[in-house]
Design an enzyme around this catalytic site. Structure first.
Site, short mmCIF file in Angstrom:
data_model
loop_
_atom_site.label_atom_id
_atom_site.label_comp_id
_atom_site.label_asym_id
_atom_site.label_seq_id
_atom_site.Cartn_x
_atom_site.Cartn_y
_atom_site.Cartn_z
N HIS A 306 0.85 -1.19 0.00
CA HIS A 306 0.00 0.00 0.00
C HIS A 306 0.88 1.24 0.00
O HIS A 306 1.93 1.24 0.63
CB HIS A 306 -0.90 0.01 1.25
CG HIS A 306 -2.07 0.92 1.11
ND1 HIS A 306 -1.99 2.26 1.38
CD2 HIS A 306 -3.33 0.67 0.69
CE1 HIS A 306 -3.17 2.80 1.13
NE2 HIS A 306 -4.00 1.87 0.72
N ASP A 363 -7.96 -5.47 0.15
CA ASP A 363 -8.44 -6.38 -0.90
C ASP A 363 -8.06 -7.84 -0.66
O ASP A 363 -8.53 -8.72 -1.38
CB ASP A 363 -7.89 -5.93 -2.27
CG ASP A 363 -8.47 -4.60 -2.69
OD1 ASP A 363 -9.68 -4.43 -2.54
OD2 ASP A 363 -7.72 -3.73 -3.15
N1 ACO Z 1 3.97 -7.45 -4.85
C1 ACO Z 1 5.29 -7.36 -5.10
N2 ACO Z 1 6.04 -6.25 -4.90
C2 ACO Z 1 5.38 -5.18 -4.41
C3 ACO Z 1 4.01 -5.19 -4.12
C4 ACO Z 1 3.29 -6.37 -4.36
N3 ACO Z 1 1.98 -6.46 -4.11
N4 ACO Z 1 3.64 -3.97 -3.67
C5 ACO Z 1 4.76 -3.22 -3.67
N5 ACO Z 1 5.80 -3.95 -4.12
C6 ACO Z 1 7.21 -3.52 -4.21
C7 ACO Z 1 7.43 -2.47 -5.27
O1 ACO Z 1 7.67 -3.07 -6.53
C8 ACO Z 1 8.60 -1.72 -4.73
O2 ACO Z 1 9.76 -2.53 -4.93
P1 ACO Z 1 11.22 -1.84 -5.16
O3 ACO Z 1 11.46 -0.99 -3.94
O4 ACO Z 1 12.14 -3.00 -5.28
O5 ACO Z 1 11.09 -1.05 -6.41
C9 ACO Z 1 8.36 -1.71 -3.23
O6 ACO Z 1 7.54 -2.88 -2.98
C10 ACO Z 1 7.67 -0.50 -2.67
O7 ACO Z 1 6.47 -0.31 -3.35
P2 ACO Z 1 5.61 0.97 -3.01
O8 ACO Z 1 6.34 2.19 -3.46
O9 ACO Z 1 5.21 0.89 -1.59
O10 ACO Z 1 4.34 0.74 -3.89
P3 ACO Z 1 3.38 1.84 -4.53
O11 ACO Z 1 3.01 2.81 -3.50
O12 ACO Z 1 3.97 2.37 -5.77
O13 ACO Z 1 2.16 0.93 -4.96
C11 ACO Z 1 0.39 -0.58 -4.69
C12 ACO Z 1 1.17 0.58 -4.06
C13 ACO Z 1 -0.08 -0.16 -6.09
C14 ACO Z 1 -0.84 -0.82 -3.84
C15 ACO Z 1 1.30 -1.82 -4.74
O14 ACO Z 1 1.64 -2.19 -3.43
C16 ACO Z 1 0.65 -2.96 -5.48
O15 ACO Z 1 0.73 -3.03 -6.69
N6 ACO Z 1 -0.02 -3.91 -4.74
C17 ACO Z 1 -0.74 -4.97 -5.40
C18 ACO Z 1 -2.07 -4.46 -5.93
C19 ACO Z 1 -3.03 -4.21 -4.80
O16 ACO Z 1 -3.22 -5.01 -3.90
N7 ACO Z 1 -3.70 -3.05 -4.89
C20 ACO Z 1 -4.71 -2.65 -3.91
C21 ACO Z 1 -4.19 -1.57 -3.00
S1 ACO Z 1 -5.38 -1.10 -1.80
C22 ACO Z 1 -6.50 -0.23 -2.70
O17 ACO Z 1 -6.23 0.44 -3.62
C23 ACO Z 1 -7.84 -0.34 -2.32
#
Ligand code: ACO
Length: 430
Positions: A306, A363
């Protein structure tokens, strides 16, 4: 803390005011920075930018705290009442008995769709995505309630809000019925909000669907937990569209489109599809955890991570407990719940997820709970949207009440070609 931050640019020194929120969150006010220095700030995806001041929802992502109008989300779980929470979010305080009764009556008065709208369903392909239908139909409400479009007074806002919150259930249920080739079931004015939605989804003309109190409570809980989440992607979309002066129906329809994305509300569908894949033997839980770490692989662990929470999402915690409770009460055994638990356990032990502070988000468990209520997978994000509507409306209202409101219009750093001249077709090479 000093009231100003100091920025030194070359031989120029500028003071930038520091703003502080109720909970001690601080921000540097850069709104006059360009005027003072010629500089803009660069913050792609706005991860470090506050776009407004808001009194609606507070999140502490480090501590895993979520509050609506100051009230912790956990306080709404005992006797969940979505309509009450909707009123709280929109009008800023808990309603008294007569205010709640009046609002509920307004929802009942507005639960039917105009017949013109109902007929439109006949022209939509039966396999149309329900989120596409939802977005288009919310937008279409503007055609049928034009008297509410131009006016900005509180009464018109309340009327438009009631229409949206009430009709969204009817729109959603009709899209499901159409996909199943079932007759539309009209709303029942004698039923409470969530029971009425389930009735429209599952009753058939000769057999009324009997809504159990456990299921009604669980649906109220799901809607409440999705009701607002400050400046997330869809809410920012609603604010952006609203900031241009567009009406509430158009703004919320845009919010639905943003919510549809798999990185946002659409993640609840992706989670269940991922769990089903594991259940079907297509991949193991350990494979999922590994694949999510591969930057060359498009796969992510859906329902994890998140932008704001760097701790367990409090909504996921409540939903996980609700899954255990509701599935037991309904004597509904779902192998996907065990798989979800195993997947969570594996991910939370994995250094990749630990280092990045990736925890289950809202989710991750919501789909398992919705499945227990017989809600089909392609309706999960629609349920999220039904829950989120009061939040969008509250944010849209707050935007319009803000005397500092201006059209949302970020800037950019242009990285394209420097000035180049137009070349006539006959003179172009190759
Ligand atoms: N699986 C694998 N890697 C992940 C995930 C994940 N679910 N979420 C974040 N990461 C990784 C990123 O690739 C990043 O890696 P890096 O540092 O090596 O580049 C690191 O973790 C940090 O990511 P953030 O900057 O915290 O992520 P961001 O804020 O850009 O995205 C998001 C947030 C879109 C929710 C992301 O975590 C994601 O894609 N999750 C899966 C989809 C999901 O569950 N979405 C629902 C969110 S809740 C909502 O909207 C209701």
């Amino acid at each position: 803390m000093s009231k100003n931050a100091v920025l030194v640019v070359g031989d120029k020194k500028v003071e930038l005011p520091i703003l502080e929120g109720t909970e001690g969150e601080v921000a540097v006010d850069i709104s006059r920075l360009r005027q003072q220095t010629g500089l803009i700030t660069y913050d792609p995806s706005l991860g470090n930018t506050g776009i407004c001041k808001s009194e609606i929802t507070f999140i502490d992502g480090e501590k895993g705290i979520l509050r609506y109008r100051g009230i912790p989300i956990e306080d709404f779980t005992d006797k969940p009442n979505f309509v009450e929470v909707a009123w709280l979010l929109i009008f800023g305080r808990l309603p008294n008995k007569s205010e709640l009764a009046e609002f509920s009556a307004l929802l009942t008065d507005n639960e039917l769709l105009h017949e013109g709208l109902r007929h439109q369903y006949q022209h939509i392909p039966v396999d149309a995505p329900p989120m596409a239908i939802l977005s288009a139909t919310l937008s279409n409400l503007a055609c049928f309630h034009q008297q509410l479009l131009a006016r900005q007074d509180p009464e018109s806002l309340a009327g438009a809000a009631a229409r949206l919150i009430s009709k969204v259930r009817t729109i959603a249920a009709f899209s499901y019925r159409r996909s199943q080739g079932l007759p539309f079931i009209y709303p029942d004015p004698g039923m409470r909000y969530c029971a009425n939605y389930l009735h429209m989804m599952f009753s058939i003309p000769h057999r009324q669907y009997l809504v159990s109190p456990e299921v009604e409570d669980a649906l109220n809980l799901v809607f409440i937990l999705h009701a607002d989440h400050e400046q997330n992607c869809s809410t920012t979309t609603v604010r952006a569209v609203g900031s241009a002066g567009a009406n509430l129906f158009a703004s919320c329809a845009a919010g639905v489109s943003a919510l549809w994305g798999p990185l946002h509300g659409g993640a609840n569908v992706e989670v269940v599809q991922m769990l089903e894949r594991i259940h079907g033997g297509g991949m193991s839980a350990a494979d999922c955890v590994q694949a999510a770490q591969d930057k060359n692989h498009p796969f992510r662990l859906f329902g994890f991570g998140h932008r704001v929470y760097k701790n367990y999402d409090p909504r996921a915690k409540i939903l996980k407990e609700a899954c255990d409770r509701v599935l037991t009460t309904l004597e509904y055994s779902d192998p996907l719940l065990d798989i979800a638990r195993r997947l969570e356990e594996l991910a939370l032990k994995d250094p990749y997820f630990i280092e990045r502070k990736l925890y289950p988000n809202v989710d991750f468990y919501s789909g398992v709970l919705l499945r227990a209520m017989r809600i089909p997978t392609n309706m999960f994000t629609v349920c999220f949207a039904i829950g989120r509507l009061p939040g969008w409306i509250a944010q849209w209202k707050e935007l319009h009440e803000d005397p500092q409101r201006r059209i949302l219009r970020p800037r950019q750093i242009y990285t394209g070609r420097a000035e180049t001249r137009y070349v006539r077709m006959a003179d172009r090479q190759g």
